[in-house]
Structure formats: C-alpha cells, structure tokens
Design a protein around this motif. Sequence first.
Motif, PDB file in Angstrom:
ATOM      1  N   LEU A 182      52.858  35.045  43.629  1.00  0.00           N
ATOM      2  CA  LEU A 182      52.768  34.437  42.606  1.00  0.00           C
ATOM      3  C   LEU A 182      53.700  33.580  41.928  1.00  0.00           C
ATOM      4  CD1 LEU A 182      54.744  37.806  43.773  1.00  0.00           C
ATOM      5  CD2 LEU A 182      53.582  37.332  42.120  1.00  0.00           C
ATOM      6  N   TYR A 183      54.347  33.141  40.988  1.00  0.00           N
ATOM      7  CA  TYR A 183      55.012  32.611  39.989  1.00  0.00           C
ATOM      8  C   TYR A 183      56.470  32.850  40.557  1.00  0.00           C
ATOM      9  CZ  TYR A 183      57.694  28.969  36.996  1.00  0.00           C
ATOM     10  OH  TYR A 183      58.332  28.327  37.014  1.00  0.00           O
ATOM     11  N   MET A 184      57.401  31.727  41.189  1.00  0.00           N
ATOM     12  CA  MET A 184      59.036  32.512  41.226  1.00  0.00           C
ATOM     13  C   MET A 184      59.729  30.904  41.273  1.00  0.00           C
ATOM     14  SD  MET A 184      58.418  33.865  45.377  1.00  0.00           S
ATOM     15  CE  MET A 184      57.178  35.035  45.707  1.00  0.00           C
ATOM     16  N   GLU A 185      60.907  31.264  40.732  1.00  0.00           N
ATOM     17  CA  GLU A 185      61.394  29.756  40.475  1.00  0.00           C
ATOM     18  C   GLU A 185      63.207  29.817  40.507  1.00  0.00           C
ATOM     19  OE1 GLU A 185      62.853  29.229  35.927  1.00  0.00           O
ATOM     20  OE2 GLU A 185      60.951  29.233  35.631  1.00  0.00           O
ATOM     21  N   PHE A 186      63.492  29.153  40.941  1.00  0.00           N
ATOM     22  CA  PHE A 186      64.907  28.663  41.505  1.00  0.00           C
ATOM     23  C   PHE A 186      65.384  27.568  41.475  1.00  0.00           C
ATOM     24  CE2 PHE A 186      68.369  28.444  44.611  1.00  0.00           C
ATOM     25  CZ  PHE A 186      69.314  29.852  44.129  1.00  0.00           C
ATOM     26  N   ASP A 187      66.781  28.522  40.210  1.00  0.00           N
ATOM     27  CA  ASP A 187      66.990  27.642  39.648  1.00  0.00           C
ATOM     28  C   ASP A 187      66.291  26.397  38.978  1.00  0.00           C
ATOM     29  OD1 ASP A 187      69.870  27.205  40.308  1.00  0.00           O
ATOM     30  OD2 ASP A 187      69.918  26.303  42.221  1.00  0.00           O
ATOM     31  N   GLY A 188      65.378  27.047  38.236  1.00  0.00           N
ATOM     32  CA  GLY A 188      65.313  25.828  37.095  1.00  0.00           C
ATOM     33  C   GLY A 188      63.536  25.458  37.461  1.00  0.00           C
ATOM     34  N   ARG A 189      63.514  25.743  39.128  1.00  0.00           N
ATOM     35  CA  ARG A 189      62.114  24.862  39.333  1.00  0.00           C
ATOM     36  C   ARG A 189      61.357  25.957  40.219  1.00  0.00           C
ATOM     37  NH1 ARG A 189      61.662  23.988  45.162  1.00  0.00           N
ATOM     38  NH2 ARG A 189      63.965  24.202  45.953  1.00  0.00           N
ATOM     39  N   GLU A 190      60.092  25.439  40.176  1.00  0.00           N
ATOM     40  CA  GLU A 190      59.424  26.795  40.844  1.00  0.00           C
ATOM     41  C   GLU A 190      59.392  26.455  42.436  1.00  0.00           C
ATOM     42  OE1 GLU A 190      54.560  27.443  41.319  1.00  0.00           O
ATOM     43  OE2 GLU A 190      54.469  26.544  40.365  1.00  0.00           O
ATOM     44  N   ILE A 191      59.189  27.655  43.034  1.00  0.00           N
ATOM     45  CA  ILE A 191      60.041  27.220  44.864  1.00  0.00           C
ATOM     46  C   ILE A 191      58.328  27.084  45.203  1.00  0.00           C
ATOM     47  CG2 ILE A 191      61.663  28.734  44.799  1.00  0.00           C
ATOM     48  CD1 ILE A 191      60.333  31.122  46.265  1.00  0.00           C
ATOM     49  N   THR A 192      57.967  26.160  46.741  1.00  0.00           N
ATOM     50  CA  THR A 192      57.481  25.748  47.675  1.00  0.00           C
ATOM     51  C   THR A 192      56.843  26.629  48.345  1.00  0.00           C
ATOM     52  OG1 THR A 192      58.622  24.809  49.214  1.00  0.00           O
ATOM     53  CG2 THR A 192      58.613  23.472  47.224  1.00  0.00           C
ATOM     54  N   ALA A 193      55.866  26.438  48.377  1.00  0.00           N
ATOM     55  CA  ALA A 193      54.537  28.016  49.382  1.00  0.00           C
ATOM     56  C   ALA A 193      55.945  27.611  50.389  1.00  0.00           C
ATOM     57  CB  ALA A 193      53.201  27.164  49.755  1.00  0.00           C
ATOM     58  N   ALA A 194      55.995  27.040  50.791  1.00  0.00           N
ATOM     59  CA  ALA A 194      57.315  26.836  52.016  1.00  0.00           C
ATOM     60  C   ALA A 194      58.769  27.818  51.947  1.00  0.00           C
ATOM     61  CB  ALA A 194      57.787  25.668  53.075  1.00  0.00           C
ATOM     62  N   GLU A 195      58.708  27.970  50.422  1.00  0.00           N
ATOM     63  CA  GLU A 195      59.949  28.570  50.094  1.00  0.00           C
ATOM     64  C   GLU A 195      59.555  29.865  50.272  1.00  0.00           C
ATOM     65  OE1 GLU A 195      62.835  25.346  48.234  1.00  0.00           O
ATOM     66  OE2 GLU A 195      60.846  26.225  47.112  1.00  0.00           O
ATOM     67  N   LYS A 196      58.834  29.994  49.677  1.00  0.00           N
ATOM     68  CA  LYS A 196      57.904  31.297  49.341  1.00  0.00           C
ATOM     69  C   LYS A 196      58.018  32.082  51.125  1.00  0.00           C
ATOM     70  CE  LYS A 196      55.059  30.581  45.150  1.00  0.00           C
ATOM     71  NZ  LYS A 196      53.773  30.328  43.842  1.00  0.00           N
ATOM     72  N   GLN A 197      56.906  31.212  51.341  1.00  0.00           N
ATOM     73  CA  GLN A 197      56.993  31.823  53.215  1.00  0.00           C
ATOM     74  C   GLN A 197      58.710  32.031  53.673  1.00  0.00           C
ATOM     75  OE1 GLN A 197      54.327  33.262  54.926  1.00  0.00           O
ATOM     76  NE2 GLN A 197      52.725  31.466  54.556  1.00  0.00           N
ATOM     77  N   LYS A 198      59.472  31.715  52.949  1.00  0.00           N
ATOM     78  CA  LYS A 198      60.168  32.015  53.882  1.00  0.00           C
ATOM     79  C   LYS A 198      61.041  33.434  53.300  1.00  0.00           C
ATOM     80  CE  LYS A 198      62.330  27.471  55.676  1.00  0.00           C
ATOM     81  NZ  LYS A 198      63.224  26.536  54.728  1.00  0.00           N
TER      82      LYS A 198
END
Length: 126
Positions: free
Chosen positions: A97-113
């Motif tokens: 899934l495409y996810m962003e936070f504060d205007g930037r795409e979140i990393t794979a590691a952040e998606k895992q969290k």
Amino acid sequence: MFPIYAKRLKEARQKANNMTQLQVQKATGINNKTLSGYETGKNQPDYDTLKTLCDLYGVSTDWVLGNTNNPNSSLSMAERDAVKKLNLSDDDSFLSLYMEFDGREITAAEKQKVLAMARLLLQQDR
C-alpha cells in the motif's frame, strides 16, 4: 468458529459487577435463554439489543463486534471503513500500500511498524 461477539458479551457481563443472566434479564427484559444464545454464538443480537447490552455493561459495540480491542472506545465510520479495508493477515498486500506521513512516503520498515501496531490495536481475537 466461536463468534467474537459471543465471547465478548459474556466477558462484559461477567466484568459488569459479575452480573448473572437473570440480573441482565431483570435490567433489560432480554430473556436469559436468548442472552445465553448470544453468549454461545447460537443467536446473533439485533442492533438495538446489542446497544442495550453494551450500555448496561459499559462497553462499546465496536469492542463487542471486534473492531477494536479497547472495550471503552468507539471507532468513527471512517476508522471502521479503514479497518475493513486493511488486510492485516497478508503482510505483502499491506506493505504494498502507498502510505505517507507528513508529506513523505513512509519506508518499508515504518510500514512494518504500522502493521504491527494495527494488529495490536485492531485485529480481532482469534
């Protein structure tokens, strides 16, 4: 499979001053045999009955239905829709899934969290 609402209705009743089914019947007018059917998963309560029981027990309908693991909070309609769209059992589809936070795409590691947190907070008990 034992429905989550059945387990949680029984748990909520027992935690609400250790109420018996007869005490619930006196408080709500819901027949104790009907209540027993809800708690065993043989019958499913309609919305008004579910709301009555949740109000008596002091828990949210979202918790009884398995939409959240917090018995004292309710989800908004948008949050309920988001939970239904998430496939928490399939890491690959979630991580794609495409996810962003504060205007930037979140990393794979952040998606895992995010996935781990979502499972912790939202996934139904099995």
